[in-house]
Motif scaffolding. Structure first.
Motif, mmCIF file in Angstrom:
data_model
loop_
_atom_site.group_PDB
_atom_site.id
_atom_site.type_symbol
_atom_site.label_atom_id
_atom_site.label_comp_id
_atom_site.label_asym_id
_atom_site.label_seq_id
_atom_site.Cartn_x
_atom_site.Cartn_y
_atom_site.Cartn_z
ATOM 1 N N SER A 183 0.869 -1.176 0.000
ATOM 2 C CA SER A 183 0.000 0.000 0.000
ATOM 3 C C SER A 183 0.904 1.223 0.000
ATOM 4 C CB SER A 183 -0.880 0.017 1.248
ATOM 5 O OG SER A 183 -1.770 -1.069 1.230
ATOM 6 N N LEU A 184 0.579 2.189 -0.866
ATOM 7 C CA LEU A 184 1.348 3.430 -0.955
ATOM 8 C C LEU A 184 0.549 4.576 -0.347
ATOM 9 C CD1 LEU A 184 2.597 3.129 -4.646
ATOM 10 C CD2 LEU A 184 3.937 2.763 -2.584
ATOM 11 N N SER A 185 1.251 5.516 0.276
ATOM 12 C CA SER A 185 0.576 6.670 0.867
ATOM 13 C C SER A 185 -0.002 7.585 -0.194
ATOM 14 C CB SER A 185 1.546 7.455 1.752
ATOM 15 O OG SER A 185 2.645 7.921 0.981
ATOM 16 N N ASP A 186 0.511 7.499 -1.422
ATOM 17 C CA ASP A 186 0.026 8.316 -2.532
ATOM 18 C C ASP A 186 0.474 7.637 -3.822
ATOM 19 O OD1 ASP A 186 -1.177 10.375 -3.898
ATOM 20 O OD2 ASP A 186 0.124 11.951 -3.121
ATOM 21 N N ASN A 187 -0.203 7.958 -4.905
ATOM 22 C CA ASN A 187 0.178 7.472 -6.227
ATOM 23 C C ASN A 187 -0.550 8.347 -7.234
ATOM 24 O OD1 ASN A 187 1.636 5.915 -7.986
ATOM 25 N ND2 ASN A 187 0.779 3.962 -7.323
ATOM 26 N N PHE A 188 -0.114 8.345 -8.469
ATOM 27 C CA PHE A 188 -0.652 9.199 -9.519
ATOM 28 C C PHE A 188 -0.466 10.669 -9.143
ATOM 29 C CE2 PHE A 188 -3.571 10.700 -12.796
ATOM 30 C CZ PHE A 188 -3.152 9.889 -13.845
ATOM 31 N N LEU A 189 0.791 11.093 -9.172
ATOM 32 C CA LEU A 189 1.195 12.423 -8.724
ATOM 33 C C LEU A 189 1.405 13.394 -9.876
ATOM 34 C CD1 LEU A 189 4.131 11.102 -6.530
ATOM 35 C CD2 LEU A 189 1.898 11.754 -5.685
ATOM 36 N N ASN A 190 1.228 14.662 -9.602
ATOM 37 C CA ASN A 190 1.717 15.732 -10.461
ATOM 38 C C ASN A 190 2.926 16.304 -9.738
ATOM 39 O OD1 ASN A 190 -0.306 15.525 -12.408
ATOM 40 N ND2 ASN A 190 -1.694 16.746 -11.166
ATOM 41 N N MET A 191 4.067 16.292 -10.410
ATOM 42 C CA MET A 191 5.314 16.672 -9.759
ATOM 43 C C MET A 191 5.873 17.952 -10.368
ATOM 44 S SD MET A 191 7.068 12.872 -9.560
ATOM 45 C CE MET A 191 8.591 13.503 -8.874
ATOM 46 N N ILE A 192 6.465 18.785 -9.507
ATOM 47 C CA ILE A 192 7.149 19.979 -9.975
ATOM 48 C C ILE A 192 8.652 19.774 -9.814
ATOM 49 C CG2 ILE A 192 5.216 21.546 -9.560
ATOM 50 C CD1 ILE A 192 6.549 22.382 -6.967
ATOM 51 N N PRO A 193 9.453 20.447 -10.635
ATOM 52 C CA PRO A 193 10.899 20.238 -10.605
ATOM 53 C C PRO A 193 11.526 20.570 -9.248
ATOM 54 C CG PRO A 193 10.257 21.454 -12.561
ATOM 55 C CD PRO A 193 9.048 21.362 -11.686
ATOM 56 N N ASP A 194 12.563 19.813 -8.941
ATOM 57 C CA ASP A 194 13.403 20.031 -7.764
ATOM 58 C C ASP A 194 12.682 19.904 -6.422
ATOM 59 O OD1 ASP A 194 15.582 20.500 -9.508
ATOM 60 O OD2 ASP A 194 14.922 22.578 -9.751
ATOM 61 N N GLU A 195 11.513 19.298 -6.429
ATOM 62 C CA GLU A 195 10.773 19.017 -5.198
ATOM 63 C C GLU A 195 10.907 17.532 -4.916
ATOM 64 O OE1 GLU A 195 8.141 20.296 -2.096
ATOM 65 O OE2 GLU A 195 8.969 21.533 -3.718
ATOM 66 N N LYS A 196 11.101 17.159 -3.656
ATOM 67 C CA LYS A 196 11.184 15.744 -3.294
ATOM 68 C C LYS A 196 9.801 15.265 -2.837
ATOM 69 C CE LYS A 196 16.027 15.499 -2.056
ATOM 70 N NZ LYS A 196 16.494 14.900 -3.239
ATOM 71 N N TYR A 197 9.415 14.101 -3.337
ATOM 72 C CA TYR A 197 8.134 13.487 -2.999
ATOM 73 C C TYR A 197 8.427 12.156 -2.329
ATOM 74 C CZ TYR A 197 6.191 16.980 -6.109
ATOM 75 O OH TYR A 197 5.849 18.168 -6.693
ATOM 76 N N THR A 198 7.976 12.009 -1.096
ATOM 77 C CA THR A 198 8.209 10.777 -0.349
ATOM 78 C C THR A 198 6.903 10.003 -0.252
ATOM 79 O OG1 THR A 198 9.967 11.813 0.940
ATOM 80 C CG2 THR A 198 9.003 9.787 1.831
ATOM 81 N N LEU A 199 6.926 8.781 -0.783
ATOM 82 C CA LEU A 199 5.781 7.880 -0.698
ATOM 83 C C LEU A 199 6.079 6.839 0.366
ATOM 84 C CD1 LEU A 199 5.158 7.226 -4.498
ATOM 85 C CD2 LEU A 199 4.299 9.077 -3.076
ATOM 86 N N LYS A 200 5.189 6.698 1.309
ATOM 87 C CA LYS A 200 5.335 5.705 2.372
ATOM 88 C C LYS A 200 4.722 4.388 1.894
ATOM 89 C CE LYS A 200 6.732 8.685 5.543
ATOM 90 N NZ LYS A 200 8.069 8.641 6.098
ATOM 91 N N CYS A 201 5.455 3.295 2.105
ATOM 92 C CA CYS A 201 4.985 1.962 1.713
ATOM 93 C C CYS A 201 4.668 1.149 2.969
ATOM 94 C CB CYS A 201 6.062 1.231 0.929
ATOM 95 S SG CYS A 201 6.577 2.054 -0.570
ATOM 96 N N SER A 202 3.733 0.234 2.841
ATOM 97 C CA SER A 202 3.358 -0.612 3.968
ATOM 98 C C SER A 202 4.454 -1.628 4.308
ATOM 99 C CB SER A 202 2.040 -1.330 3.682
ATOM 100 O OG SER A 202 2.123 -2.078 2.483
ATOM 101 N N LYS A 203 5.332 -1.908 3.332
ATOM 102 C CA LYS A 203 6.497 -2.778 3.549
ATOM 103 C C LYS A 203 7.484 -2.469 2.421
ATOM 104 C CE LYS A 203 4.379 -6.663 1.118
ATOM 105 N NZ LYS A 203 3.917 -8.031 1.177
#
Length: 93
Positions: A56-76
C-alpha cells in the motif's frame, strides 16, 4: 490553496494532454527502507509508481514539480520499482 491547514495544488491545462508538447521528465527514484523518494527535472503529470511487492502506498498518480522531493510511504519494502508518467502513455503520431 490552503484548506484546514492542508495545501492543495491545482493544475489547469489549455488543451488535451495528448495535444501538449510535453518534455519527457527524468524522474529519479530511490528507496530508503519503506520510503520511495521521487524527484523530477521538469513538470511531470500523472506519475504512477508500480512496485514489485504488493504494498500500500501513501500516494500514487502524482503531479510533480521540478526540484521538489516526494516521499511515498509503503506498507512494507516495495522491491523493484517502475515509474510511469503521462508522457509515457500518450500515443505519438
Amino acid at each position: 490553496m490552503i484548506v484546514d491547514e492542508k495545501i492543495y495544488e491545482n493544475y489547469y491545462v489549455f488543451d488535451k494532454f495528448r495535444n501538449l508538447k510535453l518534455t519527457e521528465p527524468n524522474i529519479t527514484c530511490h528507496v530508503d527502507g519503506t520510503d520511495i523518494i521521487l524527484s523530477t527535472d521538469v513538470p511531470a503529470f500523472g506519475v504512477f509508481v508500480d512496485t514489485e511487492n504488493d504494498v500500500s502506498l501513501s500516494d500514487n498518480f502524482l503531479n510533480m514539480i521540478p526540484d521538489e522531493k516526494y516521499t511515498l510511504k509503503c506498507s512494507k519494502e516495495p522491491g523493484d520499482i517502475k515509474i510511469f508518467d503521462i508522457s509515457n502513455l500518450i500515443l505519438r503520431m
